[in-house]
Design a protein around this motif. Sequence first.
Motif, PDB file in Angstrom:
ATOM      1  N   GLN A  87       0.824  -1.206   0.000  1.00 52.42           N
ATOM      2  CA  GLN A  87       0.000   0.000   0.000  1.00 52.42           C
ATOM      3  C   GLN A  87       0.859   1.256   0.000  1.00 52.42           C
ATOM      4  OE1 GLN A  87      -3.356   0.792  -0.431  1.00 52.42           O
ATOM      5  NE2 GLN A  87      -2.321   2.770  -0.530  1.00 52.42           N
ATOM      6  N   ALA A  88       1.979   1.234   0.711  1.00 48.44           N
ATOM      7  CA  ALA A  88       2.879   2.386   0.695  1.00 48.44           C
ATOM      8  C   ALA A  88       3.485   2.586  -0.678  1.00 48.44           C
ATOM      9  CB  ALA A  88       3.978   2.219   1.739  1.00 48.44           C
ATOM     10  N   MET A  89       3.725   1.475  -1.397  1.00 53.98           N
ATOM     11  CA  MET A  89       4.253   1.602  -2.742  1.00 53.98           C
ATOM     12  C   MET A  89       3.192   2.180  -3.686  1.00 53.98           C
ATOM     13  SD  MET A  89       6.006  -1.261  -5.218  1.00 53.98           S
ATOM     14  CE  MET A  89       6.693  -2.095  -3.805  1.00 53.98           C
TER      15      MET A  89
ATOM     16  N   TYR B 174       1.592  -6.847  -9.277  1.00 55.92           N
ATOM     17  CA  TYR B 174       2.406  -6.343 -10.394  1.00 55.92           C
ATOM     18  C   TYR B 174       3.844  -6.120  -9.913  1.00 55.92           C
ATOM     19  CZ  TYR B 174       3.971  -2.695 -13.734  1.00 55.92           C
ATOM     20  OH  TYR B 174       4.671  -1.933 -14.628  1.00 55.92           O
ATOM     21  N   CYS B 175       3.972  -5.543  -8.729  1.00 56.35           N
ATOM     22  CA  CYS B 175       5.299  -5.253  -8.178  1.00 56.35           C
ATOM     23  C   CYS B 175       6.078  -6.537  -7.923  1.00 56.35           C
ATOM     24  CB  CYS B 175       5.168  -4.442  -6.891  1.00 56.35           C
ATOM     25  SG  CYS B 175       4.018  -5.154  -5.678  1.00 56.35           S
TER      26      CYS B 175
ATOM     27  N   LYS C  94      13.745  -6.990 -11.911  1.00 51.84           N
ATOM     28  CA  LYS C  94      13.614  -5.710 -12.604  1.00 51.84           C
ATOM     29  C   LYS C  94      13.298  -4.610 -11.599  1.00 51.84           C
ATOM     30  CE  LYS C  94      12.061  -7.468 -17.094  1.00 51.84           C
ATOM     31  NZ  LYS C  94      10.988  -7.385 -18.127  1.00 51.84           N
ATOM     32  N   MET C  95      13.609  -3.387 -11.965  1.00 49.81           N
ATOM     33  CA  MET C  95      13.337  -2.260 -11.089  1.00 49.81           C
ATOM     34  C   MET C  95      11.861  -2.261 -10.691  1.00 49.81           C
ATOM     35  SD  MET C  95      14.128   1.796 -11.710  1.00 49.81           S
ATOM     36  CE  MET C  95      15.903   1.576 -11.835  1.00 49.81           C
ATOM     37  N   VAL C  96      11.604  -2.323  -9.396  1.00 52.32           N
ATOM     38  CA  VAL C  96      10.243  -2.482  -8.894  1.00 52.32           C
ATOM     39  C   VAL C  96       9.548  -1.130  -8.791  1.00 52.32           C
ATOM     40  CG1 VAL C  96       8.853  -3.212  -6.914  1.00 52.32           C
ATOM     41  CG2 VAL C  96      10.805  -4.596  -7.662  1.00 52.32           C
ATOM     42  N   THR C  97       8.314  -1.113  -9.245  1.00 58.28           N
ATOM     43  CA  THR C  97       7.453   0.053  -9.073  1.00 58.28           C
ATOM     44  C   THR C  97       6.030  -0.460  -8.984  1.00 58.28           C
ATOM     45  OG1 THR C  97       6.844   2.217  -9.957  1.00 58.28           O
ATOM     46  CG2 THR C  97       7.229   0.471 -11.556  1.00 58.28           C
TER      47      THR C  97
ATOM     48  N   TRP D 282       1.553   3.765 -10.650  1.00 57.96           N
ATOM     49  CA  TRP D 282       2.493   4.818 -11.023  1.00 57.96           C
ATOM     50  C   TRP D 282       2.748   4.772 -12.525  1.00 57.96           C
ATOM     51  CZ3 TRP D 282       7.179   5.171  -7.178  1.00 57.96           C
ATOM     52  CH2 TRP D 282       6.705   5.402  -5.886  1.00 57.96           C
ATOM     53  N   ASP D 283       2.941   3.570 -13.046  1.00 61.10           N
ATOM     54  CA  ASP D 283       3.236   3.417 -14.468  1.00 61.10           C
ATOM     55  C   ASP D 283       2.132   4.017 -15.326  1.00 61.10           C
ATOM     56  OD1 ASP D 283       5.552   2.119 -13.941  1.00 61.10           O
ATOM     57  OD2 ASP D 283       4.779   0.108 -14.289  1.00 61.10           O
TER      58      ASP D 283
END
Length: 485
Positions: A413-415, A440-441, A449-452, A456-457
């Motif tokens: 949730q913070a992400m 997804y993260c 891979k770089m996590v996001t 956001w995407d």
Amino acid sequence: MWKPPEKIAYSPRGGHWPSEREVRRSRLFQPLEHGRLSLAQRTWIPAMVPWRATEEGEVTRDVIDWYRRFAQGRPGAIVVEATGIRDIPSGPLLRASHDRYIEGLQDIVRAVREASGGETKLFIQLIDFLAIKRRQPAEKFIRRFLAIGDHHREALGMTEASEDEVRETLAAMSEEELEAVLTTREFESLSMGSRERVTDIHLPHVADLPETLPGLFADAARRAEAAGFDGVELHYAHAYTMASFLSALNTRDDGYGGDPDGRVRLPLEVFDAVRGAVGDSFTVGCRMLAEECIESGSGLGDALFFAEKFALAGMDFISLSRGGKFEDAKRPKVGEAAYPYTGRSGYECMPQYLSDARGPFGRNLAPARAIRERLRAGGLDTPIVVAGGIHNFDQAESALSAGEGDIVGLARQAMADPDWFEKVRSGNGSKVRLCEYTNYCEGLDQKHKMVTCKLWDREALDEETPRTPDGKRRTVAPQWGRDRD
């Protein structure tokens, strides 16, 4: 083979979002003072690996921006990702294995202090892990990595054959035929990729773990203190070395396995070494499993015993997780390594919107309550950090009210919305961007891979917003509700 459950009618909900007046009366936004642990509020961002370091484990601008972004939401505490204590190649994971890493870690500390106005406490998670290798094509495994022994010759009826002849015969066999000839461990290495265990005491470096790990953890903690962190979280959870010592599957016969007293021995020795290496005001806690969630693994009874031992030893906090083990991981593709969050235990660690009748939220609350009650019954007031699918105010406040924890952790949730804490605290909770629990993260993490976050995407951002090296835009924290110093 375990499969994720079919989709049922669960969806994240915002619940009741409090007014500023309600926030002031809430438990969640009250300070916590317990010995060395001092928080302005009882919110916590657990460690998450974003894969933003260099291949040498060095801090990058992307690492700094990641933690700065969380700090702008002003949570009570942030735990920096699992950080290696060995000075060995480990991919784009942070390291605290040498003094040369201190300067980069200081940059993270400065960024968090500045972005949070000094309100957010900053800890770093220290981890050790044993070797795991990618799954090899069967022929390559047999020709290059399989040690031919008498048991192979006997099973094949080739007692007088040369090693090359045995390899040729094995290489021509089907997987089903190989399973009947290879040992259980050899077949696992063929089908899953080889993996070291803490029970492999025939390997000198594994046998020597009780001698080497306390010093490695202590040195890394000393560097964290030198970098300006408020404390460290010892990683005693999931699929890694220290959790493997705690596991009921740890059958070492050297005093560091077997019964619960033997299994907890090294984690206690590591804690003692770390405590002795840092200053008296430096916080030292751990993350451990409430349940392993694997066949023949440690259950809640083990966790009750371990948590009590840690509290009696003087740990400043205990953060609880569950599952996330290699033992039930999905079989990886050829060329890939096993990932410990693909089986049932992994699902228990990071349940999705595709969930079972219990739903994806709060699966660790009942075990956390039992652990906390055991400690309180013994006169131990060690703070418990509870987490697992918590995403709205009502869930968090209820966990504290019900005695399921003293601090509430929000990871995914913070992400999804790093401003969750400031939005809720300022009475703007209805504006929170809720995690959808599609993982997804986690899919990005599995591929290193770089996590996001997909939110956001997909969010429409101004073209001038700074971008990461792979072209993704970075979000910028808005002002929510009150002046910042």
